[in-house]
Design an enzyme around this catalytic site. Structure first.
Site, PDB file in Angstrom:
ATOM      1  N   TRP A  68     -14.161  13.891  11.609  1.00  8.88           N
ATOM      2  CA  TRP A  68     -12.860  14.206  12.216  1.00  8.88           C
ATOM      3  C   TRP A  68     -12.045  15.151  11.338  1.00  8.88           C
ATOM      4  CZ3 TRP A  68      -9.449  10.453  15.387  1.00  8.88           C
ATOM      5  CH2 TRP A  68     -10.190   9.974  16.481  1.00  8.88           C
ATOM      6  N   TYR A 104       4.024  -2.031   9.813  1.00  8.41           N
ATOM      7  CA  TYR A 104       3.309  -2.547   8.632  1.00  8.41           C
ATOM      8  C   TYR A 104       4.059  -2.159   7.356  1.00  8.41           C
ATOM      9  CZ  TYR A 104      -0.513  -3.384   5.360  1.00  8.41           C
ATOM     10  OH  TYR A 104      -1.272  -3.851   4.316  1.00  8.41           O
ATOM     11  N   SER A 149       0.845  -1.199   0.000  1.00  6.33           N
ATOM     12  CA  SER A 149       0.000   0.000   0.000  1.00  6.33           C
ATOM     13  C   SER A 149       0.876   1.244   0.000  1.00  6.33           C
ATOM     14  CB  SER A 149      -0.941  -0.001   1.197  1.00  6.33           C
ATOM     15  OG  SER A 149      -0.281   0.505   2.319  1.00  6.33           O
ATOM     16  N   SER A 150       0.221   2.393  -0.153  1.00  7.21           N
ATOM     17  CA  SER A 150       0.984   3.631  -0.303  1.00  7.21           C
ATOM     18  C   SER A 150       1.727   4.025   0.978  1.00  7.21           C
ATOM     19  CB  SER A 150       0.056   4.768  -0.734  1.00  7.21           C
ATOM     20  OG  SER A 150      -0.961   4.915   0.218  1.00  7.21           O
ATOM     21  N   CYS A 151       1.444   3.336   2.099  1.00 10.02           N
ATOM     22  CA  CYS A 151       2.152   3.685   3.335  1.00 10.02           C
ATOM     23  C   CYS A 151       3.617   3.259   3.295  1.00 10.02           C
ATOM     24  CB  CYS A 151       1.443   3.111   4.556  1.00 10.02           C
ATOM     25  SG  CYS A 151       1.527   1.329   4.636  1.00 10.02           S
ATOM     26  N   PRO A 167      -1.568  -0.206  -4.364  1.00  8.75           N
ATOM     27  CA  PRO A 167      -2.808   0.541  -4.621  1.00  8.75           C
ATOM     28  C   PRO A 167      -2.988   1.710  -3.653  1.00  8.75           C
ATOM     29  CG  PRO A 167      -3.257  -1.780  -4.109  1.00  8.75           C
ATOM     30  CD  PRO A 167      -1.846  -1.494  -3.716  1.00  8.75           C
ATOM     31  N   THR A 168      -3.721   2.691  -4.117  1.00  8.62           N
ATOM     32  CA  THR A 168      -4.139   3.792  -3.256  1.00  8.62           C
ATOM     33  C   THR A 168      -5.259   3.297  -2.332  1.00  8.62           C
ATOM     34  OG1 THR A 168      -4.852   6.080  -3.292  1.00  8.62           O
ATOM     35  CG2 THR A 168      -5.884   4.629  -4.919  1.00  8.62           C
ATOM     36  N   ASN A 169      -5.941   4.197  -1.616  1.00  7.91           N
ATOM     37  CA  ASN A 169      -7.058   3.795  -0.746  1.00  7.91           C
ATOM     38  C   ASN A 169      -8.131   3.095  -1.565  1.00  7.91           C
ATOM     39  OD1 ASN A 169      -6.142   5.259   1.666  1.00  7.91           O
ATOM     40  ND2 ASN A 169      -6.535   7.060   0.405  1.00  7.91           N
ATOM     41  N   LYS A 217       5.911  -4.480   4.456  1.00  5.38           N
ATOM     42  CA  LYS A 217       5.555  -4.407   3.031  1.00  5.38           C
ATOM     43  C   LYS A 217       6.778  -4.047   2.176  1.00  5.38           C
ATOM     44  CE  LYS A 217       1.264  -5.545   3.020  1.00  5.38           C
ATOM     45  NZ  LYS A 217       0.841  -6.729   2.278  1.00  5.38           N
ATOM     46  N   HIS A 232     -11.573   2.494   7.360  1.00  7.22           N
ATOM     47  CA  HIS A 232     -10.954   3.639   6.697  1.00  7.22           C
ATOM     48  C   HIS A 232     -12.008   4.724   6.519  1.00  7.22           C
ATOM     49  CE1 HIS A 232      -8.143   0.336   5.249  1.00  7.22           C
ATOM     50  NE2 HIS A 232      -7.406   1.134   5.970  1.00  7.22           N
TER      51      HIS A 232
END
Ligand SMILES: NC(=O)c1ccc[n+]([C@@H]2O[C@H](COP(=O)([O-])OP(=O)(O)OC[C@H]3O[C@@H](n4cnc5c(N)ncnc54)[C@H](OP(=O)(O)O)[C@@H]3O)[C@@H](O)[C@H]2O)c1
Length: 333
Positions: A203, A137, A108-110, A164-166, A141, A180
């Protein structure tokens, strides 16, 4: 990828994995191999070894992972790094031992540095510090990306890492403690509508910009990637800094406030949207550069409103999102 190809989708009941299984089934691939988490714990090396020796899939998608929001990542860092390292190590190694032709590893993008320039190019991997809350995490990855690169280099395998993005789509997690932003907004707006509330509190300031891709588009892109002819596929494998890395996204973002208005309109919530500015915003922008993917000729088909409408329908059809479903139980071998 021949129609009779034996294809293993690890994590086929998850958001990403179920979309991959649906896509492959829709394209006529009937020789899919799947196991639920209960049937095969991918952190169990001996079990994974026995499974691969028996099934010998020619193509492997790794959509199994221990996934969670900020809270879960923060509370269980040891589990996040241990479990993800174990799953990907076992699957990648056994895929190699059993001669899988191609493998697609989902991250993922993180994996990208917290403060990297936008949009985020694949080149930015390892160019700066990671976000602290999901560092275990992200590092797991990143190790998976490096495993793909190293196996390709040493053993001549064809393993690609897709980021992938979200994502959002059928089978998403609507539990407010773990979900999410997009599924959380769907649940909040739906519940507010049912309760006839006149407001929903969101938020943060609503100003951060985020990108969203329907899981069916993600699956379409991943299947298109794994089916590329050898020369094109090898081009992807020769990615930036030697990483076989490719971003998957739609290339467009919007503010959380814009997203909330779209969700409200789809769900039919007519009350006020109130922004709790005392809550953190997170990073101001997170948009993937999808130039590599676009140059291969792929672009998404599902626009955000249409995708959210489909997700809302799925949410309503599955007890308000409390149940996950086995999208391809009929394809199980
Ligand atoms: N969701 C997103 O927005 C998003 C965005 C970008 C990338 N991705 C990537 O896509 C991948 C999948 O994410 P997702 O959102 O689809 O997650 P998900 O819905 O939680 O699905 C993950 C699946 O993996 C299974 N699994 C986890 N640990 C396992 C184990 N030890 N053995 C066997 N199965 C195991 C889970 O089964 P149980 O539920 O039974 O544990 C679940 O079916 C991840 O690599 C993630 O980084 C997701």
């Amino acid at each position: 990828m021949e129609p009779s190809a034996r294809i293993y989708v690890a994590g086929h009941r998850g958001l990403a994995g179920s979309a991959l299984a649906r896509r492959l089934a829709a394209e006529g691939y009937r020789n899919l191999v799947t196991r639920t988490h209960g049937e095969l714990d991918l952190t169990d090396q001996a079990a994974v070894r026995a499974f691969f020796a028996r099934e010998k899939p020619a193509y492997v998608f790794i959509a199994a992972a221990k996934v969670g929001g900020i809270l879960a990542n923060n509370d269980y860092p040891a589990e996040f790094i241990q479990s993800n390292l174990a799953v990907q190590t076992n699957v990648i190694h056994e895929a190699w031992r059993n001669g899988a032709k191609r493998l697609l590893f989902l991250g993922s993008s993180c994996i990208y540095p917290r403060d990297c320039p936008q949009p985020i190019k694949e080149d930015y991997l390892l160019s700066g510090p990671l976000e602290f809350t999901n560092r275990p995490y992200a590092l797991a990855k990143i190790a998976g990306v490096e495993m793909c690169a190293s196996y390709n280099r040493q053993y001549g395998t064809r393993y690609v890492a897709a980021m992938p993005t979200n994502l959002y789509g059928p089978g998403d997690n609507y539990d407010l403690a773990a979900s999410h932003v997009l599924p959380a907004l769907i649940r909040k707006m739906h519940e507010a509508k049912v309760r006839e509330s006149d407001r929903v509190v969101i938020w943060g300031t609503g100003k951060p910009r985020r990108e969203f891709l329907h899981s069916d588009d993600m699956a379409d892109a991943c299947v298109a990637l794994i089916k590329l002819p050898d020369d094109k596929f090898d081009e992807v494998l020769r990615g930036p800094n030697g990483f076989p890395l490719i971003n998957i996204g739609c290339g467009e973002d919007q503010t959380i406030a814009e997203l909330a208005r779209t969700v409200a309109s789809v769900v039919g919530f007519r009350g006020a949207l109130e922004f709790d500015t005392a809550k953190p915003d997170g990073t101001p922008r997170k948009l993937l550069d999808v130039g590599r993917l676009r140059r291969l000729g792929w672009s998404p088909r599902i626009d955000l409103s249409t995708g959210i409408a489909a997700a809302y329908k799925d949410f309503l059809a599955h007890d308000g999102g409390t149940k996950k479903k086995d999208a391809i139980s009929e394809a199980k071998t």
